[in-house]
Design a protein around this motif. Structure first.
Motif, short mmCIF file in Angstrom:
data_model
loop_
_atom_site.label_atom_id
_atom_site.label_comp_id
_atom_site.label_asym_id
_atom_site.label_seq_id
_atom_site.Cartn_x
_atom_site.Cartn_y
_atom_site.Cartn_z
N GLU A 54 0.83 -1.20 0.00
CA GLU A 54 0.00 0.00 0.00
C GLU A 54 0.87 1.25 0.00
O GLU A 54 0.61 2.21 -0.73
N LYS A 55 1.93 1.23 0.81
CA LYS A 55 2.84 2.38 0.87
C LYS A 55 3.53 2.60 -0.48
O LYS A 55 3.65 3.73 -0.95
N GLU A 56 3.97 1.50 -1.10
CA GLU A 56 4.62 1.60 -2.41
C GLU A 56 3.64 2.13 -3.46
O GLU A 56 4.00 2.96 -4.29
N ALA A 57 2.40 1.65 -3.42
CA ALA A 57 1.39 2.11 -4.38
C ALA A 57 1.11 3.60 -4.18
O ALA A 57 0.96 4.34 -5.16
N ALA A 58 1.05 4.05 -2.94
CA ALA A 58 0.80 5.47 -2.67
C ALA A 58 1.97 6.30 -3.19
O ALA A 58 1.77 7.38 -3.77
N SER A 59 3.18 5.80 -2.99
CA SER A 59 4.36 6.52 -3.48
C SER A 59 4.35 6.59 -5.00
O SER A 59 4.63 7.64 -5.59
N GLU A 60 4.02 5.47 -5.65
CA GLU A 60 3.97 5.45 -7.12
C GLU A 60 2.86 6.36 -7.64
O GLU A 60 3.05 7.07 -8.62
N ARG A 61 1.71 6.35 -6.96
CA ARG A 61 0.61 7.22 -7.36
C ARG A 61 1.02 8.68 -7.25
O ARG A 61 0.75 9.49 -8.14
N SER A 62 1.73 9.02 -6.16
CA SER A 62 2.20 10.39 -5.98
C SER A 62 3.19 10.77 -7.08
O SER A 62 3.15 11.88 -7.62
N SER A 63 4.08 9.84 -7.41
CA SER A 63 5.05 10.09 -8.47
C SER A 63 4.36 10.30 -9.81
O SER A 63 4.71 11.22 -10.57
N LEU A 64 3.38 9.45 -10.11
CA LEU A 64 2.64 9.60 -11.37
C LEU A 64 1.86 10.91 -11.40
O LEU A 64 1.79 11.57 -12.44
N HIS A 65 1.29 11.28 -10.26
CA HIS A 65 0.54 12.53 -10.19
C HIS A 65 1.47 13.71 -10.45
O HIS A 65 1.13 14.64 -11.18
N SER A 66 2.67 13.65 -9.87
CA SER A 66 3.65 14.71 -10.07
C SER A 66 4.07 14.80 -11.54
O SER A 66 4.15 15.89 -12.12
N ALA A 67 4.33 13.65 -12.16
CA ALA A 67 4.73 13.63 -13.57
C ALA A 67 3.59 14.14 -14.45
O ALA A 67 3.83 14.91 -15.39
N CYS A 68 2.38 13.75 -14.13
CA CYS A 68 1.22 14.20 -14.91
C CYS A 68 1.05 15.72 -14.77
O CYS A 68 0.77 16.40 -15.76
N SER A 69 1.23 16.24 -13.56
CA SER A 69 1.12 17.68 -13.35
C SER A 69 2.17 18.42 -14.17
O SER A 69 1.89 19.48 -14.73
N LYS A 70 3.39 17.87 -14.23
CA LYS A 70 4.46 18.51 -15.01
C LYS A 70 4.09 18.52 -16.50
O LYS A 70 4.26 19.55 -17.17
N VAL A 71 3.58 17.42 -16.99
CA VAL A 71 3.18 17.35 -18.41
C VAL A 71 2.05 18.34 -18.68
O VAL A 71 2.06 19.04 -19.70
N GLU A 72 1.08 18.41 -17.78
CA GLU A 72 -0.02 19.35 -17.96
C GLU A 72 0.49 20.79 -17.95
O GLU A 72 0.03 21.62 -18.74
N LYS A 73 1.45 21.08 -17.08
CA LYS A 73 2.03 22.43 -17.02
C LYS A 73 2.75 22.76 -18.32
O LYS A 73 2.59 23.85 -18.88
N ASP A 74 3.54 21.77 -18.83
CA ASP A 74 4.25 21.98 -20.09
C ASP A 74 3.26 22.18 -21.25
O ASP A 74 3.49 23.02 -22.12
N MET A 75 2.19 21.40 -21.25
CA MET A 75 1.17 21.55 -22.31
C MET A 75 0.52 22.94 -22.24
O MET A 75 0.26 23.55 -23.28
N LEU A 76 0.27 23.41 -21.04
CA LEU A 76 -0.34 24.74 -20.88
C LEU A 76 0.61 25.82 -21.39
O LEU A 76 0.18 26.74 -22.10
N GLN A 77 1.91 25.69 -21.06
CA GLN A 77 2.89 26.67 -21.54
C GLN A 77 2.98 26.63 -23.07
O GLN A 77 3.07 27.68 -23.72
N LEU A 78 2.95 25.43 -23.63
CA LEU A 78 3.00 25.29 -25.08
C LEU A 78 1.77 25.94 -25.72
O LEU A 78 1.88 26.66 -26.72
#
Length: 112
Positions: free
Chosen positions: A54-78
């Motif tokens: 569960e802890k590993e899944a939460a960490s991975e989910r957080s990592s994916l959320h962070s990566a997704c937020s970065k991609v969304e930010k880059d898309m917005l800037q583009l």
């Protein structure tokens, strides 16, 4: 006396039956207790593994959320850069000779 003796014998038989039932119930309870004691370490290990997963899944989910937020930010800037470029181009006045003049200026710069 025979009636009393018969009653006493039937009470004794009932008491022995109750004792046998109680002993059987106690034996079942002891068996169940032993089974549960034996299963406890496995259950604790399974719980530990589940918590770790569960802890590993939460960490991975957080990592994916962070990566997704970065991609969304880059898309917005583009998108903003694209809109800004389109707005700048729309604001310019069209000049059909613009390319020819730019070419001539480049030629003059190269000749010097």
């Amino acid at each position: 006396k025979r009636g009393e003796r018969g009653d006493a014998e039937s009470e004794l038989a009932a008491a022995e039956g109750a004792r046998a039932a109680a002993e059987a119930e106690e034996a079942d309870a002891k068996r169940q207790r032993d089974e549960l004691k034996a299963a406890l370490p496995q259950a604790k290990e399974a719980l530990r593994l589940a918590k770790a997963a569960e802890k590993e899944a939460a960490s991975e989910r957080s990592s994916l959320h962070s990566a997704c937020s970065k991609v969304e930010k880059d898309m917005l800037q583009l998108e903003q850069a694209k809109n800004s470029a389109v707005k700048t181009l729309m604001a310019e006045e069209y000049d059909p000779n613009q390319v020819e003049r730019a070419y001539e200026q480049q030629q003059k710069g190269s000749a010097e």
